[in-house]
Motif scaffolding. Structure first.
Motif, mmCIF file in Angstrom:
data_model
loop_
_atom_site.group_PDB
_atom_site.id
_atom_site.type_symbol
_atom_site.label_atom_id
_atom_site.label_comp_id
_atom_site.label_asym_id
_atom_site.label_seq_id
_atom_site.Cartn_x
_atom_site.Cartn_y
_atom_site.Cartn_z
ATOM 1 N N GLY A 191 0.435 -1.333 0.068
ATOM 2 C CA GLY A 191 0.157 -0.194 0.275
ATOM 3 C C GLY A 191 1.126 0.923 -0.097
ATOM 4 O O GLY A 191 0.272 2.106 -0.229
ATOM 5 N N ASP A 192 2.018 1.493 0.255
ATOM 6 C CA ASP A 192 3.134 2.213 0.474
ATOM 7 C C ASP A 192 3.450 2.472 -1.287
ATOM 8 O O ASP A 192 3.940 1.443 -1.652
ATOM 9 N N ALA A 193 4.136 3.692 -1.385
ATOM 10 C CA ALA A 193 4.496 4.098 -3.111
ATOM 11 C C ALA A 193 6.380 3.236 -2.582
ATOM 12 O O ALA A 193 7.146 3.713 -1.449
ATOM 13 N N ILE A 194 6.403 3.134 -3.584
ATOM 14 C CA ILE A 194 8.067 2.646 -3.432
ATOM 15 C C ILE A 194 9.217 3.189 -3.809
ATOM 16 O O ILE A 194 9.831 3.790 -3.278
ATOM 17 N N ILE A 195 9.159 4.467 -5.126
ATOM 18 C CA ILE A 195 9.353 5.448 -5.192
ATOM 19 C C ILE A 195 8.221 6.315 -6.504
ATOM 20 O O ILE A 195 7.636 6.389 -6.309
ATOM 21 N N GLN A 196 8.651 7.900 -5.757
ATOM 22 C CA GLN A 196 7.978 9.029 -6.748
ATOM 23 C C GLN A 196 8.885 9.302 -7.329
ATOM 24 O O GLN A 196 10.210 10.113 -6.697
ATOM 25 N N VAL A 197 8.613 8.994 -8.222
ATOM 26 C CA VAL A 197 10.071 9.813 -9.499
ATOM 27 C C VAL A 197 10.146 11.273 -10.234
ATOM 28 O O VAL A 197 8.792 11.310 -9.782
ATOM 29 N N ALA A 198 10.619 11.511 -10.376
ATOM 30 C CA ALA A 198 11.148 12.928 -10.640
ATOM 31 C C ALA A 198 11.429 13.185 -11.972
ATOM 32 O O ALA A 198 11.514 12.349 -13.223
ATOM 33 N N GLY A 199 10.627 13.778 -12.670
ATOM 34 C CA GLY A 199 10.245 13.606 -13.937
ATOM 35 C C GLY A 199 11.759 14.423 -15.177
ATOM 36 O O GLY A 199 12.442 15.220 -14.256
ATOM 37 N N GLY A 200 11.916 13.831 -16.244
ATOM 38 C CA GLY A 200 12.946 14.119 -16.326
ATOM 39 C C GLY A 200 14.549 13.358 -15.672
ATOM 40 O O GLY A 200 15.548 13.621 -16.517
ATOM 41 N N VAL A 201 14.227 12.848 -15.033
ATOM 42 C CA VAL A 201 15.168 12.260 -14.157
ATOM 43 C C VAL A 201 15.435 10.455 -14.730
ATOM 44 O O VAL A 201 14.294 9.559 -14.830
ATOM 45 N N THR A 202 16.686 9.881 -15.380
ATOM 46 C CA THR A 202 16.767 8.502 -15.749
ATOM 47 C C THR A 202 17.183 7.093 -14.032
ATOM 48 O O THR A 202 18.067 7.902 -13.699
ATOM 49 N N TYR A 203 15.718 6.591 -14.379
ATOM 50 C CA TYR A 203 16.577 5.663 -13.050
ATOM 51 C C TYR A 203 16.385 4.565 -13.669
ATOM 52 O O TYR A 203 16.036 3.802 -14.314
ATOM 53 N N ASP A 204 18.184 3.364 -13.573
ATOM 54 C CA ASP A 204 18.196 1.988 -14.126
ATOM 55 C C ASP A 204 18.564 1.262 -13.000
ATOM 56 O O ASP A 204 19.447 1.836 -12.074
ATOM 57 N N GLY A 205 17.788 0.233 -12.648
ATOM 58 C CA GLY A 205 18.330 -0.618 -11.868
ATOM 59 C C GLY A 205 18.922 -1.814 -12.237
ATOM 60 O O GLY A 205 19.299 -3.086 -12.871
ATOM 61 N N LYS A 206 19.845 -1.362 -13.641
ATOM 62 C CA LYS A 206 20.417 -2.998 -13.996
ATOM 63 C C LYS A 206 21.120 -3.143 -14.949
ATOM 64 O O LYS A 206 22.356 -3.953 -14.764
ATOM 65 N N THR A 207 22.057 -1.783 -15.313
ATOM 66 C CA THR A 207 23.366 -1.127 -16.050
ATOM 67 C C THR A 207 24.399 -1.385 -14.344
ATOM 68 O O THR A 207 25.588 -1.210 -15.557
ATOM 69 N N TRP A 208 24.506 -0.771 -13.191
ATOM 70 C CA TRP A 208 25.766 -1.213 -12.136
ATOM 71 C C TRP A 208 25.201 -2.134 -11.329
ATOM 72 O O TRP A 208 24.405 -2.284 -10.275
ATOM 73 N N GLY A 209 26.387 -2.659 -11.162
ATOM 74 C CA GLY A 209 25.929 -4.084 -9.965
ATOM 75 C C GLY A 209 25.887 -5.682 -10.684
ATOM 76 O O GLY A 209 26.598 -5.875 -11.964
ATOM 77 N N SER A 210 26.912 -6.598 -9.858
ATOM 78 C CA SER A 210 26.585 -7.367 -10.904
ATOM 79 C C SER A 210 25.276 -8.427 -10.738
ATOM 80 O O SER A 210 25.600 -9.682 -10.953
ATOM 81 N N GLY A 211 23.967 -7.783 -10.388
ATOM 82 C CA GLY A 211 22.943 -8.720 -9.567
ATOM 83 C C GLY A 211 22.500 -8.724 -11.888
ATOM 84 O O GLY A 211 22.834 -7.758 -12.707
ATOM 85 N N SER A 212 21.187 -8.986 -11.787
ATOM 86 C CA SER A 212 20.458 -9.051 -13.348
ATOM 87 C C SER A 212 19.767 -8.141 -13.451
ATOM 88 O O SER A 212 19.809 -7.398 -14.303
ATOM 89 N N ARG A 213 19.342 -7.330 -12.092
ATOM 90 C CA ARG A 213 18.157 -5.701 -11.576
ATOM 91 C C ARG A 213 18.099 -5.804 -10.443
ATOM 92 O O ARG A 213 17.199 -6.180 -9.906
ATOM 93 N N ALA A 214 17.734 -4.378 -9.878
ATOM 94 C CA ALA A 214 17.699 -4.462 -8.819
ATOM 95 C C ALA A 214 16.124 -4.800 -8.438
ATOM 96 O O ALA A 214 15.098 -4.331 -9.864
ATOM 97 N N ILE A 215 15.491 -4.279 -7.209
ATOM 98 C CA ILE A 215 14.207 -4.923 -6.942
ATOM 99 C C ILE A 215 13.550 -3.966 -6.192
ATOM 100 O O ILE A 215 14.457 -3.761 -4.719
ATOM 101 N N LEU A 216 12.420 -3.873 -6.300
ATOM 102 C CA LEU A 216 11.638 -2.440 -5.790
ATOM 103 C C LEU A 216 10.754 -3.481 -6.002
ATOM 104 O O LEU A 216 9.849 -3.179 -6.816
ATOM 105 N N GLN A 217 10.231 -3.543 -4.961
ATOM 106 C CA GLN A 217 8.901 -4.253 -4.070
ATOM 107 C C GLN A 217 8.105 -4.142 -3.314
ATOM 108 O O GLN A 217 9.212 -3.654 -1.954
ATOM 109 N N ALA A 218 6.883 -4.279 -2.441
ATOM 110 C CA ALA A 218 6.077 -4.128 -2.003
ATOM 111 C C ALA A 218 5.793 -5.226 -0.727
ATOM 112 O O ALA A 218 5.573 -6.496 -1.978
ATOM 113 N N THR A 219 5.450 -5.534 0.205
ATOM 114 C CA THR A 219 5.411 -6.523 1.231
ATOM 115 C C THR A 219 4.098 -7.478 0.402
ATOM 116 O O THR A 219 2.888 -6.052 1.219
ATOM 117 N N VAL A 220 3.530 -8.130 1.027
ATOM 118 C CA VAL A 220 2.113 -8.266 1.136
ATOM 119 C C VAL A 220 1.736 -8.664 2.555
ATOM 120 O O VAL A 220 2.131 -8.355 3.778
#
Length: 107
Positions: free
Chosen positions: A78-107
């Motif tokens: 029920g909480d927002a995981i992120i409030q994005v800012a216009g014109g900003v690039t968000y990237d969770g895939k190209t930095w680090g050695s994992g497959s991609r960052a995970i932003l998740q809400a618990t049940v």
């Protein structure tokens, strides 16, 4: 005149994108802290717009935020995981050695 206007617009857009700041977010880094400068060696723990953000930085159009692709950020259902800012690039895939960052809400 029309061609000149288009060239000026393209130059201004490109100038804004090229001059944007780059930030890094990594909640597994031992020195991660929202008061850090958000560099690769001193990353933020959260990004502006995320629950738990305690820093003072504000993202601007043209900025890029890289999330460590090995990490997971979790919020309550029920909480927002992120409030994005216009014109900003968000990237969770190209930095680090994992497959991609995970932003998740618990049940």
């Amino acid at each position: 005149m029309r061609r000149l206007t288009i060239v000026i617009i393209v130059m201004l857009f490109g100038f804004g994108v090229l001059n944007g700041a780059t930030y890094y977010v990594d909640n597994s880094h031992p020195q991660a802290n929202d008061s850090n400068p958000g560099t690769e060696s001193l990353p933020w723990e959260h990004s502006p717009g995320m629950p738990g953000w305690s820093g003072s930085a504000e993202l601007q159009a043209g900025d890029a935020v890289y999330f460590n692709s090995e990490c997971t950020w979790t919020v309550s259902s029920g909480d927002a995981i992120i409030q994005v800012a216009g014109g900003v690039t968000y990237d969770g895939k190209t930095w680090g050695s994992g497959s991609r960052a995970i932003l998740q809400a618990t049940v």
